[in-house]
Design an enzyme around this catalytic site. Structure first.
Site, PDB file in Angstrom:
ATOM      1  N   VAL A  51       0.747  -1.347  -0.213  1.00 44.86           N
ATOM      2  CA  VAL A  51      -0.434  -0.697  -0.275  1.00 44.86           C
ATOM      3  C   VAL A  51       1.061   1.870  -0.307  1.00 44.86           C
ATOM      4  CG1 VAL A  51      -1.761   1.213   1.283  1.00 44.86           C
ATOM      5  CG2 VAL A  51      -1.628  -1.384   1.270  1.00 44.86           C
ATOM      6  N   CYS A  52       0.032   1.904  -0.468  1.00 42.64           N
ATOM      7  CA  CYS A  52       1.309   3.541  -0.880  1.00 42.64           C
ATOM      8  C   CYS A  52       2.738   3.308  -1.231  1.00 42.64           C
ATOM      9  CB  CYS A  52       1.003   4.194   0.597  1.00 42.64           C
ATOM     10  SG  CYS A  52       1.049   6.091   0.486  1.00 42.64           S
ATOM     11  N   THR A  53       3.277   4.068  -0.288  1.00 42.01           N
ATOM     12  CA  THR A  53       4.535   3.801  -0.059  1.00 42.01           C
ATOM     13  C   THR A  53       5.661   2.195  -0.101  1.00 42.01           C
ATOM     14  OG1 THR A  53       5.552   5.237   1.710  1.00 42.01           O
ATOM     15  CG2 THR A  53       5.595   6.268  -0.634  1.00 42.01           C
TER      16      THR A  53
END
Lengths: 216, 216
Positions: free
Chosen positions: A98-100
């Site tokens: 998820v995300c970075t």
């Protein structure tokens, strides 16, 4: 099904809690929160989350979930963490981010040559790790599932529920968390806001980069 | 702006983390996680969350956030908690709930005669506390803001950001968490699923009721 979720100091809590809230409701799911040492880590807004298992205690998982946040930059410079990622990825059926979190996976070398996504402000950095950045909510390539920024982990969780257990289970979970989003504004993707708002967030991301850069 | 978020054993983590992830990004926000005793509580899916302040240490707040979850039923029978709720509510500008957090507020008597919402499977129980249940994502009545089930806390947070800090700040926060929802199915509200799925969740809610009923 053993699901390992990595936690760390300065994680973005919703990156982990979004998919967790969905995946913990899957039939037969066993969720383990794992990190470099046991105890409470502070997420980037101050909420403490508990690591219950060290990396060396979790050497196999059916599914791995890598959340993002500022602290992921520190993990990306920790050879012990990168070695653990590569080793546990060898055992998973699904490796997800998820995300970075996808940048961390990128540093480990596991996204080379793959389509993937990340937070909208970090697509260039993802390309630096040999991945092809895709502006989609959830990107599938082989056993890898990468989600866009922060809140996209909820959609990732539901996509996994559908893939693994079919429509009725995915619907029941979505209804149990009443996920019928109704934000008061339409501002969740870069094209929906003014240049001023977008640039403000871009500058903040670049300021974090100069504080502690992503490696490579 | 001091924001107090109540945590407890068997909380639904996303109820708290959704609004937290938004509210912690508000300019000048100070978030405090409060509960009956300091230390880690286990959310209903196993994630440990850290209580940093006891009830007696937090006697004033600009905003109160009450999440829900099975454990809220236990709090609803704890006179110390109910007294704290009434006392801190006397100090707030905004008292907010997510999911069955509104039932806890209802037990405390603070929703009597007010329009409010809760998780879709608990509207009847909300009415038992003298509130008028409304099937909306976020319901405003006076200084009270009640949100629907679990994931609705994200929308609550964004509505509060818009109300308190205006459009540009609310947009920047929404974009920073990339809240551009794209669930793989449309199943987040009761009318979107089959009777079978809805009844399955209703039966589960009633089974929890027979395990430990909401008081009153």
């Amino acid at each position: 099904m053993l699901i390992a979720i990595l936690l760390f100091e300065e994680i973005t809590a919703l990156d982990a809690v979004g998919p967790y809230e969905v995946l913990a409701r899957l039939p037969g799911a066993q969720v383990r929160f794992v990190g470099t040492s046991r105890g409470v880590v502070k997420s980037d807004g101050g909420l403490g989350l508990s690591i219950d298992h060290t990396l060396s205690e979790v050497t196999q998982a059916d599914m791995l979930v890598l959340p993002g946040g500022f602290g992921a930059r520190r993990l990306a410079r920790d050879e012990q963490v990168l070695a653990w990622l590569r080793a546990i990825d060898d055992t998973t059926s699904l490796t997800t981010t998820v995300c970075t979190g996808s940048l961390l996976l990128g540093v480990s070398g596991l996204l080379r040559g793959r389509r993937a996504t990340t937070h909208w402000a970090y697509h260039e950095q993802l390309a630096a790790y040999g991945a092809t950045p895709v502006a989609e909510r959830v990107v599938c390539d082989g056993k890898y599932r990468t989600a866009a920024g922060v809140s996209a982990g909820i959609d990732l969780g539901l996509a996994l529920a559908l893939e693994l257990h079919g429509r009725e289970t995915a619907e029941a979970i979505q209804l149990s968390i009443e996920y019928d989003p109704a934000p008061p504004l339409q501002a969740g993707s870069p094209g929906q806001v003014s240049t001023a708002v977008r640039e403000r967030l871009h500058r903040r991301a670049r300021a974090r980069d100069s504080e502690l850069a992503w490696p490579g």
